[in-house]
Design a protein around this motif. Sequence first.
Motif, short mmCIF file in Angstrom:
data_model
loop_
_atom_site.label_atom_id
_atom_site.label_comp_id
_atom_site.label_asym_id
_atom_site.label_seq_id
_atom_site.Cartn_x
_atom_site.Cartn_y
_atom_site.Cartn_z
N GLU A 103 0.89 -1.11 0.08
CA GLU A 103 -0.11 -0.02 0.05
C GLU A 103 0.97 1.23 0.00
O GLU A 103 0.77 2.41 -0.64
CB GLU A 103 -0.84 -0.01 1.18
CG GLU A 103 -1.84 1.18 1.26
CD GLU A 103 -2.79 1.30 2.27
OE1 GLU A 103 -3.54 2.20 2.56
OE2 GLU A 103 -2.91 0.20 3.25
N SER A 104 1.83 1.35 0.73
CA SER A 104 2.96 2.58 0.66
C SER A 104 3.45 2.51 -0.50
O SER A 104 3.68 3.62 -0.90
CB SER A 104 3.76 2.09 1.83
OG SER A 104 4.88 3.08 1.94
N ARG A 105 3.99 1.53 -1.11
CA ARG A 105 4.37 1.43 -2.29
C ARG A 105 3.50 2.27 -3.53
O ARG A 105 3.96 3.04 -4.44
CB ARG A 105 5.12 0.25 -2.84
CG ARG A 105 5.66 -0.05 -3.96
CD ARG A 105 7.03 0.73 -3.87
NE ARG A 105 7.76 0.68 -5.18
CZ ARG A 105 8.78 1.49 -5.66
NH1 ARG A 105 8.94 2.61 -5.11
NH2 ARG A 105 9.18 1.55 -7.01
N ILE A 106 2.33 1.74 -3.31
CA ILE A 106 1.38 2.23 -4.49
C ILE A 106 1.30 3.81 -4.14
O ILE A 106 1.21 4.53 -5.28
CB ILE A 106 0.07 1.53 -4.33
CG1 ILE A 106 0.32 0.07 -4.80
CG2 ILE A 106 -0.91 1.95 -4.97
CD1 ILE A 106 -0.84 -0.78 -4.50
N LYS A 107 1.14 3.99 -2.95
CA LYS A 107 0.87 5.53 -2.71
C LYS A 107 2.13 6.38 -3.11
O LYS A 107 1.95 7.33 -3.55
CB LYS A 107 0.72 5.71 -1.22
CG LYS A 107 -0.56 5.47 -0.78
CD LYS A 107 -0.83 5.30 0.59
CE LYS A 107 -2.23 5.21 1.13
NZ LYS A 107 -2.38 5.37 2.73
N LYS A 108 3.37 5.82 -3.18
CA LYS A 108 4.35 6.56 -3.41
C LYS A 108 4.54 6.53 -4.82
O LYS A 108 4.88 7.60 -5.54
CB LYS A 108 5.83 5.89 -3.01
CG LYS A 108 6.96 6.28 -3.13
CD LYS A 108 8.36 5.77 -2.85
CE LYS A 108 9.72 6.31 -3.30
NZ LYS A 108 10.79 5.81 -2.86
N GLN A 109 4.07 5.43 -5.68
CA GLN A 109 4.09 5.48 -7.19
C GLN A 109 3.06 6.42 -7.71
O GLN A 109 3.66 7.36 -8.58
CB GLN A 109 3.87 4.05 -7.53
CG GLN A 109 4.93 3.07 -7.43
CD GLN A 109 6.15 3.63 -8.15
OE1 GLN A 109 7.28 3.75 -7.63
NE2 GLN A 109 5.88 3.57 -9.65
N LYS A 110 1.93 6.67 -7.09
CA LYS A 110 0.83 7.70 -7.42
C LYS A 110 1.59 9.03 -7.10
O LYS A 110 1.31 10.06 -7.96
CB LYS A 110 -0.31 7.46 -6.79
CG LYS A 110 -1.24 6.21 -6.73
CD LYS A 110 -2.37 6.19 -6.26
CE LYS A 110 -3.10 4.98 -6.55
NZ LYS A 110 -4.52 4.81 -5.93
N LEU A 111 2.21 9.31 -6.19
CA LEU A 111 2.42 10.56 -5.72
C LEU A 111 3.55 11.17 -6.64
O LEU A 111 3.74 12.17 -7.30
CB LEU A 111 3.06 10.51 -4.35
CG LEU A 111 4.12 12.04 -3.73
CD1 LEU A 111 3.21 12.90 -3.91
CD2 LEU A 111 4.65 11.81 -2.68
N LEU A 112 4.66 9.98 -7.04
CA LEU A 112 5.80 10.25 -7.99
C LEU A 112 4.92 10.75 -9.43
O LEU A 112 5.24 11.56 -10.04
CB LEU A 112 6.52 9.08 -8.14
CG LEU A 112 7.66 8.84 -7.03
CD1 LEU A 112 8.32 7.58 -7.24
CD2 LEU A 112 8.39 9.88 -6.88
#
Length: 128
Positions: A85-94
Amino acid sequence: MAPLGTPASGQMGTEVEKTLMQYCDALEDCLGWHEQTWMPLQEQLKDLDFKWDKFLAEQPAVVGAHGELVRIGKAVNDSLLPILESRIKKQKLLQIEEELRDLKAQMKLAGRAAKSSKATAKNCFRSY
């Protein structure tokens, strides 16, 4: 089978096999879970360069008859899902940051091309 939700054998009547036939699909799904669900998931994690064996080795042991399955369940629910979930959020932010950079660049270009425009003359291209 009663612990898994079926009626006790004494409640199934004289033709127990006919009653149990109703549970065949569910049993086949459970028996095929490892091959049809778990292995493809592990392959996807491997393709993403996720070190499943290392990750699982870092999880606390669980004692009991089904300890390893419970351990895997806890590892996935308590550790892996929050990581993903954290990785997905980071990808979306990027992705959002990249889109914002592109929009700013387009605005600068439009501002240079239309310096005489009333809309661009009112500081709508200032940097945020």
